[in-house]
Write an enzyme that holds these catalytic residues in place. Sequence first.
Site, PDB file in Angstrom:
ATOM      1  N   GLY A 296       2.560   3.848   6.609  1.00 43.81           N
ATOM      2  CA  GLY A 296       2.444   4.645   6.400  1.00 43.81           C
ATOM      3  C   GLY A 296       0.998   5.454   6.082  1.00 43.81           C
ATOM      4  O   GLY A 296      -0.301   4.881   5.726  1.00 43.81           O
TER       5      GLY A 296
ATOM      6  N   GLY B 142      -1.467   5.804   3.764  1.00 40.80           N
ATOM      7  CA  GLY B 142      -1.921   5.261   2.591  1.00 40.80           C
ATOM      8  C   GLY B 142      -3.290   6.367   2.206  1.00 40.80           C
ATOM      9  O   GLY B 142      -3.557   6.237   0.495  1.00 40.80           O
ATOM     10  N   ARG B 143      -4.544   6.035   2.497  1.00 38.71           N
ATOM     11  CA  ARG B 143      -5.505   7.360   1.989  1.00 38.71           C
ATOM     12  C   ARG B 143      -5.544   7.950   3.280  1.00 38.71           C
ATOM     13  O   ARG B 143      -7.212   8.272   3.292  1.00 38.71           O
ATOM     14  CB  ARG B 143      -6.550   6.427   1.592  1.00 38.71           C
ATOM     15  CG  ARG B 143      -6.558   5.314   2.477  1.00 38.71           C
ATOM     16  CD  ARG B 143      -7.837   4.189   2.429  1.00 38.71           C
ATOM     17  NE  ARG B 143      -7.914   2.473   3.213  1.00 38.71           N
ATOM     18  CZ  ARG B 143      -8.614   2.061   2.843  1.00 38.71           C
ATOM     19  NH1 ARG B 143      -9.225   1.726   2.061  1.00 38.71           N
ATOM     20  NH2 ARG B 143      -8.604   0.995   3.930  1.00 38.71           N
TER      21      ARG B 143
ATOM     22  N   ASP C 286      -5.471   2.749  -3.979  1.00 40.18           N
ATOM     23  CA  ASP C 286      -5.379   3.750  -5.100  1.00 40.18           C
ATOM     24  C   ASP C 286      -6.128   4.901  -4.098  1.00 40.18           C
ATOM     25  O   ASP C 286      -6.557   5.807  -4.452  1.00 40.18           O
ATOM     26  CB  ASP C 286      -7.041   3.715  -5.331  1.00 40.18           C
ATOM     27  CG  ASP C 286      -8.046   3.104  -5.222  1.00 40.18           C
ATOM     28  OD1 ASP C 286      -8.428   3.011  -3.454  1.00 40.18           O
ATOM     29  OD2 ASP C 286      -9.047   2.534  -5.235  1.00 40.18           O
ATOM     30  N   GLY C 287      -5.939   5.134  -2.995  1.00 40.96           N
ATOM     31  CA  GLY C 287      -6.003   6.392  -1.926  1.00 40.96           C
ATOM     32  C   GLY C 287      -7.630   6.095  -1.493  1.00 40.96           C
ATOM     33  O   GLY C 287      -7.666   7.477  -1.066  1.00 40.96           O
TER      34      GLY C 287
ATOM     35  N   ASP D 288       0.718  -0.526  14.145  1.00 41.46           N
ATOM     36  CA  ASP D 288      -0.101   0.459  13.183  1.00 41.46           C
ATOM     37  C   ASP D 288      -1.263   0.927  13.440  1.00 41.46           C
ATOM     38  O   ASP D 288      -1.676   1.791  12.762  1.00 41.46           O
ATOM     39  CB  ASP D 288       0.558   0.245  11.593  1.00 41.46           C
ATOM     40  CG  ASP D 288      -0.308   0.046  11.081  1.00 41.46           C
ATOM     41  OD1 ASP D 288      -0.841  -1.929  11.596  1.00 41.46           O
ATOM     42  OD2 ASP D 288      -1.537  -0.910  10.469  1.00 41.46           O
TER      43      ASP D 288
ATOM     44  N   ASP E 282      -9.099   3.685  13.593  1.00 42.57           N
ATOM     45  CA  ASP E 282      -8.598   2.642  11.876  1.00 42.57           C
ATOM     46  C   ASP E 282     -10.305   2.022  12.664  1.00 42.57           C
ATOM     47  O   ASP E 282      -9.667   0.176  12.657  1.00 42.57           O
ATOM     48  CB  ASP E 282      -7.767   2.186  11.862  1.00 42.57           C
ATOM     49  CG  ASP E 282      -6.419   3.441  11.787  1.00 42.57           C
ATOM     50  OD1 ASP E 282      -6.848   4.270  11.708  1.00 42.57           O
ATOM     51  OD2 ASP E 282      -5.051   3.276  11.758  1.00 42.57           O
TER      52      ASP E 282
END
Length: 488
Positions: free
Chosen positions: A87, A89-90, A117-118, A244, A254
Amino acid sequence: MAFPLQGDDAARHTPPTPIPDPYWVAFSKSCAELIDIPLANNDLPTDHKWLELLSGNSLETESNQFTAPIASAYSGHQFGVWAGQLGDGRAILLGDIANQELQLKGAGKTAYSRMGDGRAVLRSSIREFLCSEAMHSLGIPTSRALAVVGSKMPVIRETRETAAVCARVAPSFVRVGHFEHFASLQNTERLKELADDLIAKHYPDCRNSKIPYLELFKSISSRNATLVAQWQAVGFCHGVLNSDNISALGLTIDYGPFGFLDQFQIDHICNHSDHSGRYAYHRQPQVMHWNMACLASAMLPLIELSHSDEEAQTLLRSALEEFPITYAAAWQKSFRDKLGLHTSEEADIELIERLLQLMHDSRVDYTTLFRSLGNIDKSTLVKDIALRDHFIDRDGIDLWLKDYLTRLAKESLGDEARRTIMNTVNPKYVLRNHLAQHAIELAQQDDFSEVHKLLNILNKPFDEQPENESYSQAPAEHLQSISVSCSS
């Protein structure tokens, strides 16, 4: 345009977490124009609220309101192993603007941050910003980067660093992992919603097919086959081709431990966390094919809506076999173009592969070599071709050049016309690691001038730019071993 699935099983409402005292690090005029942001003479938004929005400190500008920011759930295979639910995450999707989606990376924790910590750091945010815009200017499908906003807020990675938020833009951030997620949950209804939305918004031609979901798979696979061929041609290594991280639109997304080839090594690994070399340069095509197999498996329940299990598997297996055919055609065309060969002969493939092997054996600079091929005239004598000096195997390159000149003689285009065309496919400027590192080191001292300069240079990668000649040169020996990891 925004993420098509509603409900907590698909996405969670996730407001960004503010950062203290945000400031502009970088801003893309080109990307801003794509989404109709009015700019002042300094090429920053006329509306000062954009700084607050892109830092995650606000959800509105004078003309835009983003009332439903979300982080989405997806799953996937990481380094070939099923990782289960992952998912955003940040990454927080703010919403739609001018037929694009606007997403903030590094804007705080989400429901999918797990132990993270995002946040993102300045270093990786600058790299993603510059490479996203560089790839766009190279003509390679990619998510875009609108801006980097910095803050002195500390973020701990291997060392203490400072926070940054990278604003990303794309028609859709749906990825293979979204399909894998709902397939793993055996939720065919969600799979169907996801596929129907992609067809409606991004693959409308699939609606006319006898088997729309099969045609959707073929289209996604074809785009990604062509994409990876473009990467190979420009010498780009993604670094982490987990399922992903693969776009359902065939975009480069990404950006993490990526790298452009300097000294050519067919087995170059750009990510020092990739100990097995799974994502090495020469393995990118087969890994992308493997990821398409993951997508085929995830989409199998959709084909089974209209066919038996055995028929569905046969159809998808056959469709998957089209990937290497599409890739090979795109790869061969790209490299013929790079060599200035506009007709097609069977022996061309051997000619290309011989050159790549010679480059590998002598560790020749990839971008410089292909750019210099345009300087060769059909009447040039082999002994007068300067690029010979880059090769250890002088006899080998002389024989190759002799065969190349013989092949060029069969082309009808004159030298100048051919050179002009070659210089539109062989860039002079790419985002070399040492250039990005220098810009980052200055930025960490609050000097963002080199980030801005690099952006301007990389916006015109095929131009000569004599005033920036040094940026086209291979790195000095002590700068050739800069390594990048997944940490950001």
